[in-house]
Design a protein around this motif. Structure first.
Motif, PDB file in Angstrom:
ATOM      1  N   UNK A 101     -23.977  -5.395  37.683  1.00  0.00           N
ATOM      2  CA  UNK A 101     -23.899  -6.388  38.453  1.00  0.00           C
ATOM      3  C   UNK A 101     -22.938  -6.395  39.683  1.00  0.00           C
ATOM      4  N   UNK A 102     -21.040  -5.574  39.275  1.00  0.00           N
ATOM      5  CA  UNK A 102     -20.766  -4.766  40.594  1.00  0.00           C
ATOM      6  C   UNK A 102     -20.915  -4.597  41.306  1.00  0.00           C
ATOM      7  N   UNK A 103     -22.519  -2.843  40.764  1.00  0.00           N
ATOM      8  CA  UNK A 103     -22.293  -2.068  42.310  1.00  0.00           C
ATOM      9  C   UNK A 103     -23.625  -2.719  42.233  1.00  0.00           C
ATOM     10  N   UNK A 104     -24.587  -3.789  41.881  1.00  0.00           N
ATOM     11  CA  UNK A 104     -25.150  -4.092  43.032  1.00  0.00           C
ATOM     12  C   UNK A 104     -24.704  -5.224  44.259  1.00  0.00           C
ATOM     13  N   UNK A 105     -23.671  -6.267  43.895  1.00  0.00           N
ATOM     14  CA  UNK A 105     -23.101  -7.065  44.946  1.00  0.00           C
ATOM     15  C   UNK A 105     -22.420  -5.878  45.827  1.00  0.00           C
ATOM     16  N   UNK A 106     -21.564  -5.215  45.619  1.00  0.00           N
ATOM     17  CA  UNK A 106     -20.816  -3.756  46.299  1.00  0.00           C
ATOM     18  C   UNK A 106     -22.059  -3.839  47.224  1.00  0.00           C
ATOM     19  N   UNK A 107     -23.236  -3.400  46.596  1.00  0.00           N
ATOM     20  CA  UNK A 107     -23.631  -2.766  47.942  1.00  0.00           C
ATOM     21  C   UNK A 107     -24.386  -3.855  48.654  1.00  0.00           C
ATOM     22  N   UNK A 108     -24.178  -5.247  48.300  1.00  0.00           N
ATOM     23  CA  UNK A 108     -24.984  -6.055  49.127  1.00  0.00           C
ATOM     24  C   UNK A 108     -24.215  -6.797  49.904  1.00  0.00           C
ATOM     25  N   UNK A 109     -23.329  -6.106  49.823  1.00  0.00           N
ATOM     26  CA  UNK A 109     -22.062  -6.443  50.245  1.00  0.00           C
ATOM     27  C   UNK A 109     -21.296  -5.703  51.172  1.00  0.00           C
ATOM     28  N   UNK A 110     -21.947  -4.939  50.730  1.00  0.00           N
ATOM     29  CA  UNK A 110     -21.277  -3.105  52.217  1.00  0.00           C
ATOM     30  C   UNK A 110     -20.062  -3.244  52.543  1.00  0.00           C
ATOM     31  N   UNK A 111     -19.728  -2.135  54.021  1.00  0.00           N
ATOM     32  CA  UNK A 111     -18.287  -1.949  53.471  1.00  0.00           C
ATOM     33  C   UNK A 111     -17.559  -1.713  52.852  1.00  0.00           C
ATOM     34  N   UNK A 112     -15.995  -1.363  53.008  1.00  0.00           N
ATOM     35  CA  UNK A 112     -15.208  -0.643  52.316  1.00  0.00           C
ATOM     36  C   UNK A 112     -15.094  -1.721  51.523  1.00  0.00           C
ATOM     37  N   UNK A 119     -16.857   0.265  42.510  1.00  0.00           N
ATOM     38  CA  UNK A 119     -15.961   1.112  42.157  1.00  0.00           C
ATOM     39  C   UNK A 119     -15.318   0.829  41.195  1.00  0.00           C
ATOM     40  N   UNK A 120     -14.853  -0.534  41.256  1.00  0.00           N
ATOM     41  CA  UNK A 120     -13.787  -1.134  40.582  1.00  0.00           C
ATOM     42  C   UNK A 120     -14.751  -1.754  38.910  1.00  0.00           C
ATOM     43  N   UNK A 121     -15.776  -2.093  39.470  1.00  0.00           N
ATOM     44  CA  UNK A 121     -16.474  -2.996  38.702  1.00  0.00           C
ATOM     45  C   UNK A 121     -17.193  -1.748  37.811  1.00  0.00           C
ATOM     46  N   UNK A 122     -17.224  -1.365  38.091  1.00  0.00           N
ATOM     47  CA  UNK A 122     -17.778   0.539  37.593  1.00  0.00           C
ATOM     48  C   UNK A 122     -16.951   0.784  36.440  1.00  0.00           C
ATOM     49  N   UNK A 123     -16.354   1.581  36.909  1.00  0.00           N
ATOM     50  CA  UNK A 123     -15.051   2.037  35.931  1.00  0.00           C
ATOM     51  C   UNK A 123     -14.165   0.858  34.622  1.00  0.00           C
ATOM     52  N   UNK A 124     -14.267  -0.544  35.473  1.00  0.00           N
ATOM     53  CA  UNK A 124     -14.281  -1.081  34.432  1.00  0.00           C
ATOM     54  C   UNK A 124     -15.503  -1.489  33.522  1.00  0.00           C
ATOM     55  N   UNK A 125     -16.183  -1.859  34.153  1.00  0.00           N
ATOM     56  CA  UNK A 125     -17.145  -2.094  32.894  1.00  0.00           C
ATOM     57  C   UNK A 125     -17.662  -0.191  31.924  1.00  0.00           C
ATOM     58  N   UNK A 126     -17.456   0.471  32.289  1.00  0.00           N
ATOM     59  CA  UNK A 126     -17.245   1.893  31.701  1.00  0.00           C
ATOM     60  C   UNK A 126     -16.585   1.718  30.676  1.00  0.00           C
ATOM     61  N   UNK A 127     -14.904   1.480  30.812  1.00  0.00           N
ATOM     62  CA  UNK A 127     -14.267   1.378  29.982  1.00  0.00           C
ATOM     63  C   UNK A 127     -14.412   0.434  28.747  1.00  0.00           C
ATOM     64  N   UNK A 128     -14.866  -0.878  28.340  1.00  0.00           N
ATOM     65  CA  UNK A 128     -15.648  -1.732  28.191  1.00  0.00           C
ATOM     66  C   UNK A 128     -16.392  -1.253  27.081  1.00  0.00           C
ATOM     67  N   UNK A 129     -17.567  -0.159  27.713  1.00  0.00           N
ATOM     68  CA  UNK A 129     -18.360   0.629  26.846  1.00  0.00           C
ATOM     69  C   UNK A 129     -18.068   1.536  26.152  1.00  0.00           C
ATOM     70  N   UNK A 130     -16.826   2.614  26.689  1.00  0.00           N
ATOM     71  CA  UNK A 130     -16.436   3.145  25.802  1.00  0.00           C
ATOM     72  C   UNK A 130     -15.558   3.211  25.240  1.00  0.00           C
TER      73      UNK A 130
END
Length: 160
Positions: A101-112, A119-130
């Motif tokens: 959801x974070x990656x999809x939302x970030x792509x739709x939001x665009x820009x920095x 990035x924050x959503x992906x890293x947070x999600x992966x920390x949760x998963x790990x």
């Protein structure tokens, strides 16, 4: 009456085991898919090599765990252990959903802002998963008396 209804929902032996194996395969393939998608983003040789390493070793570890899970039969004595592992793997899915959801939302939001959100959503999600993946693997080792990586019966305190 309640007992009769609940007995209908009780899975036969092996159903929980199949659920764990299917959920493990889905989780690990989704994890590797995210890395494969990320490999199309970067064009540097270094980034591509790191993604290749993540895919190579991630796939190998995933395959190893599936083979070990297939060796363990479900019976009356370890049924509760299989259910506990299934619960852990279900909790693990929340991290994947959050990352997606974070990656999809970030792509739709665009820009920095979108890039930072992704990035924050992906890293947070992966920390949760790990976090939950390590907990699930430790539980699998202790519940079933197996050693995923290394030699069984080897003393952990030995300094070879």
């Amino acid at each position: 009456m309640k007992k009769k209804i609940l007995s209908r929902f009780k899975p036969v032996y092996g159903a929980t085991r199949r659920g764990v194996i299917m959920l493990w395969c889905f989780s690990s393939s989704l994890f590797l898919y995210y890395f494969a998608v990320a490999s199309s983003v970067g064009s540097s040789l270094y980034f591509g090599y790191l993604n290749f390493i993540a895919l190579l070793f991630g796939g190998s570890i995933s395959y190893h765990v599936v083979v070990e899970l297939l060796k363990i039969n479900q019976n009356e004595s370890n049924e509760e252990s299989w259910r506990l592992i299934l619960k852990q793997l279900t909790i693990l899915q929340a991290g994947y959903i959050f990352a997606a959801v974070s990656i999809y939302s970030g792509v739709k939001l665009g820009e920095i802002e979108g890039f930072l959100l992704a990035m924050v959503g992906m890293v947070s999600g992966y920390f949760w998963v790990m976090h939950f993946l390590v907990r699930a693997m430790r539980q699998m080792e202790s519940l079933f008396g197996i050693k995923w990586f290394g030699v069984e019966g080897q003393d952990k305190t030995s300094d070879d």
